[in-house]
Design a protein around this motif. Sequence first.
Motif, short mmCIF file in Angstrom:
data_model
loop_
_atom_site.label_atom_id
_atom_site.label_comp_id
_atom_site.label_asym_id
_atom_site.label_seq_id
_atom_site.Cartn_x
_atom_site.Cartn_y
_atom_site.Cartn_z
N SER A 210 30.03 82.57 41.32
CA SER A 210 28.57 82.29 41.18
C SER A 210 28.61 83.78 41.80
CB SER A 210 27.80 81.19 42.86
OG SER A 210 28.67 80.13 41.82
N GLN A 211 29.28 84.12 42.58
CA GLN A 211 28.67 85.07 43.58
C GLN A 211 28.71 86.96 42.55
OE1 GLN A 211 30.99 87.08 46.77
NE2 GLN A 211 30.52 88.85 46.97
N TYR B 120 29.37 86.57 38.98
CA TYR B 120 28.41 85.72 37.98
C TYR B 120 26.20 86.34 38.18
CZ TYR B 120 30.69 83.67 34.09
OH TYR B 120 31.55 82.99 32.85
N ARG B 121 26.19 86.34 39.49
CA ARG B 121 24.78 86.83 40.13
C ARG B 121 24.74 88.65 39.91
NH1 ARG B 121 25.45 83.45 44.00
NH2 ARG B 121 25.76 85.73 45.74
N SER C 80 23.37 84.59 36.08
CA SER C 80 23.38 83.44 36.78
C SER C 80 23.63 81.86 36.40
CB SER C 80 22.91 83.26 38.11
OG SER C 80 23.12 84.23 39.00
#
Length: 209
Positions: free
Chosen positions: A194-195, A197-198, A203
């Motif tokens: 998640s980090q 991709y953000r 995201s």
Amino acid sequence: TPENARLATEPGIQVRLRAVPSFTLPQNPNRVLLVVRSQETIGSVPAWIREEYQAGDAVLFCDPRGVGETRWTAKNPPNYILRSHVLLGRTVAEGRVWDIAATARHLREKYAGKASVVVLAETSSAVLAAYAALFEPDVSAVFLARPPASHTESTAPALLNVLRVGDIPDVLGMLAPRPLTVQAGPAGIREKVSQIYRSAGASEKFVVK
């Protein structure tokens, strides 16, 4: 035939590609769902396939080397085949990554680039699918069910020296900005991916189920 094919992914190596009986195989699919199987999952049709299926999809099983009809006897010790690969500076898992990538490339060519290829896999095969997608741009999206959290786990495929570069969450993060869905993944994977991709501004392309 598309319903039951053998593909040569490198000299002397063939993999099995077959249609999943419970799904209609369209002549001109919008997407190809390439489901990578392991010897442990070969006897079933995972329920998550139907969750990802859309009208117009072709659903195909891919049995990489050593799975299904090309399986070999496993006995520990001596595990001759597994150990002989390491002596040559390779592993069976590395060959399976190549098999998946080559199959995805073949399918893109078969449908003249008009059908996107989504690779789906679970447990140890999920890691192989992720590496194949990382090395093969013809894979448009990835779905992984219950992937192991780290290469240090016994259920993870053996890839030589991989931890010198990164671990499974790092590999999944490098798939950004391509769509990635992880079902029942460990917390460490969800948080790290998640980090990443953000940070990549993607995201919305990472889905956790």
